[in-house]
Design an enzyme around this catalytic site. Structure first.
Site, PDB file in Angstrom:
ATOM      1  N   ASP A 350       4.596  -0.544   4.821  1.00 25.63           N
ATOM      2  CA  ASP A 350       3.257  -0.848   4.349  1.00 25.63           C
ATOM      3  C   ASP A 350       3.276  -0.677   2.823  1.00 25.63           C
ATOM      4  O   ASP A 350       4.118   0.040   2.306  1.00 25.63           O
ATOM      5  CB  ASP A 350       2.311   0.146   5.021  1.00 25.63           C
ATOM      6  CG  ASP A 350       0.930   0.100   4.459  1.00 25.63           C
ATOM      7  OD1 ASP A 350       0.373  -1.001   4.394  1.00 25.63           O
ATOM      8  OD2 ASP A 350       0.408   1.158   4.099  1.00 25.63           O
ATOM      9  N   THR A 352       0.221  -0.159   0.417  1.00 20.28           N
ATOM     10  CA  THR A 352      -0.679   0.836  -0.147  1.00 20.28           C
ATOM     11  C   THR A 352      -0.496   2.192   0.534  1.00 20.28           C
ATOM     12  O   THR A 352      -0.650   2.308   1.735  1.00 20.28           O
ATOM     13  CB  THR A 352      -2.138   0.380   0.019  1.00 20.28           C
ATOM     14  OG1 THR A 352      -2.210  -0.991  -0.323  1.00 20.28           O
ATOM     15  CG2 THR A 352      -3.063   1.189  -0.849  1.00 20.28           C
ATOM     16  N   ASP A 550       0.644   4.382   6.597  1.00 20.18           N
ATOM     17  CA  ASP A 550      -0.145   5.577   6.322  1.00 20.18           C
ATOM     18  C   ASP A 550      -0.977   5.985   7.526  1.00 20.18           C
ATOM     19  O   ASP A 550      -1.725   6.936   7.489  1.00 20.18           O
ATOM     20  CB  ASP A 550      -0.995   5.432   5.061  1.00 20.18           C
ATOM     21  CG  ASP A 550      -1.805   4.155   5.070  1.00 20.18           C
ATOM     22  OD1 ASP A 550      -1.907   3.531   6.137  1.00 20.18           O
ATOM     23  OD2 ASP A 550      -2.339   3.781   4.015  1.00 20.18           O
TER      24      ASP A 550
HETATM   25  P1  ADP Z   1      -2.072  -2.465   2.816  1.00 20.26           P
HETATM   26  O1  ADP Z   1      -1.459  -3.304   3.877  1.00 20.26           O
HETATM   27  O2  ADP Z   1      -1.509  -2.782   1.461  1.00 20.26           O
HETATM   28  O3  ADP Z   1      -2.024  -1.016   3.114  1.00 20.26           O
HETATM   29  P2  ADP Z   1      -4.752  -2.807   3.835  1.00 20.26           P
HETATM   30  O4  ADP Z   1      -4.315  -3.507   5.077  1.00 20.26           O
HETATM   31  O5  ADP Z   1      -5.259  -1.440   3.962  1.00 20.26           O
HETATM   32  O6  ADP Z   1      -3.608  -2.876   2.711  1.00 20.26           O
HETATM   33  O7  ADP Z   1      -5.871  -3.681   3.132  1.00 20.26           O
HETATM   34  C1  ADP Z   1      -5.645  -5.039   2.793  1.00 20.26           C
HETATM   35  C2  ADP Z   1      -6.660  -5.535   1.794  1.00 20.26           C
HETATM   36  O8  ADP Z   1      -7.956  -5.478   2.385  1.00 20.26           O
HETATM   37  C3  ADP Z   1      -6.761  -4.690   0.556  1.00 20.26           C
HETATM   38  O9  ADP Z   1      -5.839  -5.117  -0.433  1.00 20.26           O
HETATM   39  C4  ADP Z   1      -8.198  -4.931   0.123  1.00 20.26           C
HETATM   40  O10 ADP Z   1      -8.291  -6.123  -0.586  1.00 20.26           O
HETATM   41  C5  ADP Z   1      -8.924  -5.096   1.429  1.00 20.26           C
HETATM   42  N1  ADP Z   1      -9.520  -3.826   1.884  1.00 20.26           N
HETATM   43  C6  ADP Z   1      -9.123  -3.038   2.891  1.00 20.26           C
HETATM   44  N2  ADP Z   1      -9.911  -1.964   3.026  1.00 20.26           N
HETATM   45  C7  ADP Z   1     -10.821  -2.051   2.043  1.00 20.26           C
HETATM   46  C8  ADP Z   1     -11.916  -1.236   1.623  1.00 20.26           C
HETATM   47  N3  ADP Z   1     -12.226  -0.091   2.229  1.00 20.26           N
HETATM   48  N4  ADP Z   1     -12.629  -1.643   0.568  1.00 20.26           N
HETATM   49  C9  ADP Z   1     -12.312  -2.782  -0.062  1.00 20.26           C
HETATM   50  N5  ADP Z   1     -11.317  -3.576   0.282  1.00 20.26           N
HETATM   51  C10 ADP Z   1     -10.572  -3.241   1.307  1.00 20.26           C
HETATM   52 MG    MG Z   2      -2.238   0.839   4.106  1.00 17.40          MG
END
Ligand code: ADP
Ligand code: MG
Length: 653
Positions: A350, A352, A550
């Site tokens: 992942d 973030t 995470d």
């Molecule tokens: P990653 O796969 O990088 O961990 P996520 O799947 O958590 O990312 O989120 C993907 C995208 O969705 C983020 O880059 C953001 O644009 C949007 N996003 C997710 N959760 C939120 C939130 N709580 N507030 C704003 N945007 C969000």
């Molecule tokens: Mg994530």
């Protein structure tokens, strides 16, 4: 004999166990008596077991017999008989129980061998064999208890007494009487007795036992603290939230113990092998006896044929490697995983919070409507108020820094991997991915689109903020790569593992982070279910997949992967429960480390199995042809079992 079934689990579950060595808190200069006391506490269960007592008593009788024999007394025989009966009784009892329940167990062989020796009047041989085999079991148990204790001692403990303020008076209570809701008064130098939240005072708290962070963390009003942490500098008043078995510390303890007690697939094979091994041994001993007319040879065959080393081969290695991992703050849940991880083909990561620090900061506010940037941030951060996502924290922190007061959101909804939605002061606010908002028919003008793209190419994650049905503006956030990410990626690649970044972020920002980390394969703009689908696709191609995430919005992928790995699991309950492996500290290089450990474990298991099978064959030949006596057989047998255990213990280092 196999010590696994009978190994006292209590040895590991004693929470008051003191630490050994540097990671513990019992200083090396602790008084001798105290250290001896700690040792006694740790091994008490083994040392006071029936097996130990029967070994010592049997040994005493055996020695008395030798003295009498040297002095020329004929009564020595009776001492030996007593020794055989005393030390043999736990074995004979297990033998009878197995036969009664029509179960085939290793004890059947040894029990029959001892009974046979006694019935032909070979009291001395019977005594030596019984004392040696039982003594061997005790040694095995002690060694295994040592491997288990490594974990217990690492995780330290909670104090036995706590100072609590109840109805305005301070009382000192045994920790067992502590209840959730109690106000704990913690003085500098003390360990905390419960998980809780600071309600008064501030202090630096050392929580390295749970998070691996060696620098004490400053705690003040509203901060969460863990049981077992050391209050370093100031007075703290803490409201207990979780006590006793519910604390994070206790749960980690339990998970490690359960993992050590669980069986690996290879072990189940060993158990099945024992099912036909034992009848085979009986037949073989009978044949040897019939052919040679020598009962003793038959008895020796029974003794050496016991598959003890084989039975011990896997579980000891698993226990030791899980113990080693726990010392590195890696929680491995279940014996299977210690084997499977080393054979991983693909590691999905992942972005973030896993490859990046997960502490994004707001870098830019772009207003696209008739409001100002303060209002834009107020609305967005208010809508994010109850979200746990790292992005939402960034927004709230940015608002706090600019001293923008937040509004109370209503009807909050979080859509994992997309964004959040809430009513803020009469406006329906949505914050999240541009494509998610477009799907809801909220489109951006050309200027907004151009700005978005510009920021993304520069590596920012851009959130669209919508008020009712119009785009109000953009919030750009940027996260930084973990300092150790490049190293971890390089190490994993060196282990012949294919690395893939899976992220919900947009392709441009994802590519920027991936190239920084050294990952070539990127799948971006994924929803949580897309991550799941990719994991399933790889599995369908016969690949073994580990997913590192995470643990919150990656839960489906974590669960579907052969190995779900959760980063920074100490704080989040979900991660601790749903993952197969959890890194308590935030270090991505734990991944190549656990792969290497798993591969070493598998190697040790293979060595152990090969060694015990060969040893068995050789000693059966030696026994059948009369080269070794029953006593020699017992020596050979026990040294084989000990060799297997000692080989496994190497994994602790
Ligand atoms: P990653 O796969 O990088 O961990 P996520 O799947 O958590 O990312 O989120 C993907 C995208 O969705 C983020 O880059 C953001 O644009 C949007 N996003 C997710 N959760 C939120 C939130 N709580 N507030 C704003 N945007 C969000
Ligand atoms: Mg994530």
């Amino acid at each position: 004999m196999s010590a696994i079934e009978s190994a006292p689990s209590g040895a590991a579950s004693t929470v008051r166990v003191q630490a050994e060595g540097a990671s513990g808190f019992l200083p090396a200069s602790a008084p001798r008596a105290e250290r001896l006391g700690g040792w006694w506490k740790r091994y008490r269960d083994v040392l006071t077991s029936i097996e130990t007592i029967a070994t010592v008593a049997g040994l005493a009788c055996l020695a008395a017999g030798w003295l009498l024999a040297v002095a020329g007394h004929s009564s020595s025989r009776w001492c030996w008989l007593a020794a055989a009966l005393i030390s043999g009784s736990p074995i004979l009892k297990a033998c009878v129980t197995s036969l009664w329940q029509r179960r085939i167990s290793v004890e059947v062989l040894v029990g029959l061998a001892i009974a046979a020796a006694l019935s032909i009047g070979e009291f001395h041989a019977g005594a030596v064999v019984a004392v040696m085999l039982l003594g061997g079991t005790v040694l095995e148990q002690l060694t295994i208890a040592r491997a288990r204790n490594c974990v217990t001692s690492l995780l330290a403990n909670v104090p036995e007494k706590v100072l609590v303020r109840r109805n305005g008076v301070e009382v000192e209570l045994p920790a067992s009487e502590l209840r959730a809701g109690d106000r704990i008064i913690s003085r500098p130098g003390e360990r905390l007795a419960a998980d809780g939240v600071v309600v008064e005072g501030d202090s630096a708290v050392d929580e390295s036992h749970i998070t691996g962070e060696s620098i004490p963390v400053d705690k003040s009003l509203g901060d969460k603290v863990f049981a077992g942490s050391i209050n370093q500098s100031g007075m703290l008043e803490i409201e207990a939230l979780k006590v006793g078995r519910d604390t994070t510390l206790a749960r980690i303890h339990r998970l490690v113990e359960e993992a050590q007690a669980s069986q690996a697939p290879v072990q189940r094979v060993a158990d099945r092998v024992a099912q036909w091994y034992v009848p085979l041994a009986l037949v073989l001993a009978g044949v040897v006896w019939a052919l040679t007319g020598n009962v003793e040879r038959g008895i020796t065959v029974l003794i050496v044929f016991c598959p003890c080393a084989l039975v011990l081969a896997t579980p000891t290695a698993i226990i030791a490697s899980i113990g080693h991992a726990a010392r590195q703050l890696i929680l491995v849940k279940g014996g299977e995983f210690a084997e499977v991880v080393g054979q991983t083909h693909i590691v999905g990561l992942d972005k973030t919070g896993t490859l990046t620090l997960g502490r994004p900061v707001v870098t830019k506010l772009v207003v696209l409507d008739s409001i100002d940037s303060t209002e834009l941030l107020r609305l967005a951060a208010s809508a994010e108020r109850f979200s746990e996502h790292p992005i939402s924290l960034a927004l709230r922190r940015a608002a706090e820094q600019r001293e923008i007061s937040l509004l109370e959101p209503a009807g909050f909804r979080s859509i994992p991997g997309c964004g959040v939605e809430a009513r803020v002061g009469g406006t329906r606010v949505r914050v999240g991915r541009q494509d998610w908002l477009e799907k809801q028919e909220i489109t951006m003008d050309a200027r907004g689109r151009a700005r978005t793209e510009e920021l993304q190419v520069a590596g920012h994650t851009v959130l669209t903020v919508a008020g009712d049905d119009r785009v109000l503006g953009l919030v750009a956030v940027r996260d930084v790569l973990r300092p150790e990410a490049r190293e971890a990626v390089a190490l994993l690649r060196g282990q012949n593992i294919r690395l893939v970044m899976l992220t919900g972020d947009n392709p441009r920002a994802a590519a920027a982070i991936a190239s920084e980390a050294g990952i070539e394969e990127v799948h971006a703009a994924l929803l949580p279910e897309d991550k799941l689908r990719l994991v399933r696709e790889w599995q369908a191609q016969g690949q073994r997949v580990a997913f590192v995430g995470d643990g919150v919005n990656d839960a489906p992928a974590l669960a579907a992967a052969d190995i779900g790995v959760a980063m920074a699991a100490a704080g989040t309950d979900v991660a601790l429960e749903t993952s197969d492996i959890a890194f308590l500290n935030d270090d991505l290089t734990q991944m190549p480390r656990i792969v290497a450990l798993s591969r070493r474990t598998l190697k040790v298991i293979r060595q152990n199995i090969a060694f015990s099978v060969l040893l068995n064959l050789a000693s059966v030949l030696a026994a059948g042809s009369g080269w070794i006596s029953p006593i020699g057989g017992a020596v050979l047998h026990e040294s084989g079992a000990m060799a297997v255990i000692l080989n496994a213990i190497r994994l602790l280092r």
